[in-house]
Design a protein around this motif. Structure first.
Motif, PDB file in Angstrom:
ATOM      1  N   ARG A 209     -26.652  15.733  10.076  1.00 42.13           N
ATOM      2  CA  ARG A 209     -26.097  16.512  11.179  1.00 42.13           C
ATOM      3  C   ARG A 209     -27.019  17.671  11.555  1.00 42.13           C
ATOM      4  O   ARG A 209     -27.197  17.981  12.740  1.00 42.13           O
ATOM      5  CB  ARG A 209     -24.719  17.065  10.793  1.00 42.13           C
ATOM      6  N   VAL A 210     -27.598  18.323  10.560  1.00 44.87           N
ATOM      7  CA  VAL A 210     -28.519  19.418  10.831  1.00 44.87           C
ATOM      8  C   VAL A 210     -29.772  18.903  11.530  1.00 44.87           C
ATOM      9  O   VAL A 210     -30.252  19.484  12.513  1.00 44.87           O
ATOM     10  CB  VAL A 210     -28.881  20.157   9.528  1.00 44.87           C
ATOM     11  N   THR A 212     -30.040  16.201  13.280  1.00 42.19           N
ATOM     12  CA  THR A 212     -29.655  15.757  14.621  1.00 42.19           C
ATOM     13  C   THR A 212     -29.532  16.937  15.567  1.00 42.19           C
ATOM     14  O   THR A 212     -29.900  16.861  16.746  1.00 42.19           O
ATOM     15  CB  THR A 212     -28.327  14.988  14.562  1.00 42.19           C
ATOM     16  N   PHE A 213     -28.994  18.052  15.065  1.00 46.58           N
ATOM     17  CA  PHE A 213     -28.894  19.257  15.888  1.00 46.58           C
ATOM     18  C   PHE A 213     -30.275  19.723  16.340  1.00 46.58           C
ATOM     19  O   PHE A 213     -30.459  20.132  17.498  1.00 46.58           O
ATOM     20  CB  PHE A 213     -28.195  20.358  15.082  1.00 46.58           C
ATOM     21  N   PRO A 329     -24.968  23.045  14.960  1.00 52.19           N
ATOM     22  CA  PRO A 329     -24.766  21.708  14.365  1.00 52.19           C
ATOM     23  C   PRO A 329     -23.292  21.311  14.386  1.00 52.19           C
ATOM     24  O   PRO A 329     -22.398  22.160  14.409  1.00 52.19           O
ATOM     25  CB  PRO A 329     -25.273  21.887  12.926  1.00 52.19           C
TER      26      PRO A 329
END
Length: 367
Positions: A209-210, A212-213, A329
């Motif tokens: 997730r990080v 992807t952010f 995120p």
């Protein structure tokens, strides 16, 4: 009933009229958007309305309780919450790879939600009778009160709730009057702990997730899909939006979780920049009103508790709106009073009930 009579009645039952009206406005607007984002499913709206009703009842009940009872029960609520978190680790239900729930047969709930209230209550109780700003040994005690539930919740894993609990404790430390030197030192320690947190605490999907952010376009059909579609929905709304029930991203199922975590994107698509700004103004008013009530609290315990509960609500609104806009995120925090769901909603309304109790009973508390 005349307006003056309404105000007198609300004072009689310990409710703050401006705050109550703002909460009703956001809740009502949320039901309108949920009907559209939920594919015009009336059952979804009715279920959410029932949860809101329960939340307002809990707020009303807690508003009648004098703050000294909250102060007495604070450490005991915290202790029960820790025991329940340990029970989750041992016998909790596993859902979607996470062990977060306790099933008692007639009731299934997340004990981590209790800690969103228990941690600020206990932190305020801990520092309530101590000199401020806190001494370093008191500071260590407060950090311990926050770190224990943070670790237990993060291991479930539930990073979003863990961060809320951690920020709840940190907000009390901030409001207790820490010097800038201490705050910079704590920030340095947290910064140094990030590699350890990344390696030993965070799970693979949380690391993703990080990443992807930082660059969602690296996997547009996979990990980056949620945030890309969310930004498309917000941008396609333009200045005035496409109109209620006319959103395409949510209605055609391009927008994931359009009625829960990403409901702000569905709202912005239909009501545009003007509607999004209006909603943020309502949230800002709620936060400002709560801070005003916190400044009028009669003692250290109630000031710290009221201020911390306000900052928790602000954190929910800030993180969710930033998350769906691609500025933060994705951590799975709902938009308060807006997203479909019940557990966090009840916790938030309980916080407002405690805050209204602090404000309404301030005269009797100072006698």
């Amino acid at each position: 009933m005349e307006p003056n009579d309404t105000g007198k009645f609300l004072k009689l039952i310990y409710l703050d009229l401006p705050l109550l009206l703002a909460l009703l406005a956001v809740s009502g607007l949320g039901l309108i958007v949920l009907y559209s984002a939920g594919q015009r499913d009336l059952n979804l709206v009715i279920g959410q309305a029932m949860r809101l009703g329960l939340g307002f009842v809990i707020m009303l009940i807690l508003a009648q309780v004098p703050p000294h009872y909250f102060r007495f029960w604070s450490p005991w609520i915290y202790l029960v919450g820790i025991l329940l978190l340990l029970a989750v680790m041992a016998v909790g239900d596993i859902s979607k790879g996470a062990r977060r729930w306790l099933d008692l047969g007639v009731l299934r709930f997340q004990p981590s939600e209790i800690m969103k209230i228990a941690v600020p209550m206990t932190m305020a109780w801990f520092f309530g009778d101590k000199p401020l700003p806190p001494r370093w040994w008191h500071l260590l005690g407060g950090v311990l009160v926050t770190v224990v539930p943070f670790i237990l919740i993060a291991r479930q894993p539930d990073l979003g709730t863990a961060l809320v609990v951690g920020c709840a404790g940190a907000s009390v430390l901030f409001l207790a009057g820490l010097s800038w030197i201490v705050m910079i030192g704590l920030a340095g320690v947290l910064g140094a702990a990030i590699p350890l947190f990344w390696t030993f605490i965070m799970h693979d999907y949380q690391r993703q997730r990080v990443l992807t952010f930082l660059d969602p376009e690296t996997d547009p059909l996979g990990a980056g899909y949620h945030i890309i579609q969310s930004k498309i929905a917000i941008g396609s709304g333009g200045i005035y939006g496409k109109g209620w029930l006319n959103g395409t991203q949510s209605h055609l199922d391009f927008l994931p979780e359009g009625s829960t975590d990403f409901i702000f994107a569905a709202f912005s698509e239909e009501f545009g920049l003007v509607g999004g700004c209006l909603l943020l103004v309502l949230y800002f008013f709620i936060v400002a009103r709560c801070l005003y009530l916190a400044t009028r609290a009669p003692d250290t315990y109630t000031r710290l508790l009221a201020g911390s509960l306000t900052l928790i609500f602000f954190l929910y609104a800030f993180v969710n709106s930033g998350m769906v806009s691609g500025l933060l995120p994705v951590v799975g925090l709902p938009l308060p009073l807006f997203s479909y769901g019940g557990t966090s909603l009840v916790t938030i309304m309980a916080g407002f009930g405690i805050l209204m109790s602090i404000h309404a009973h301030r005269r009797t508390s100072t006698r």
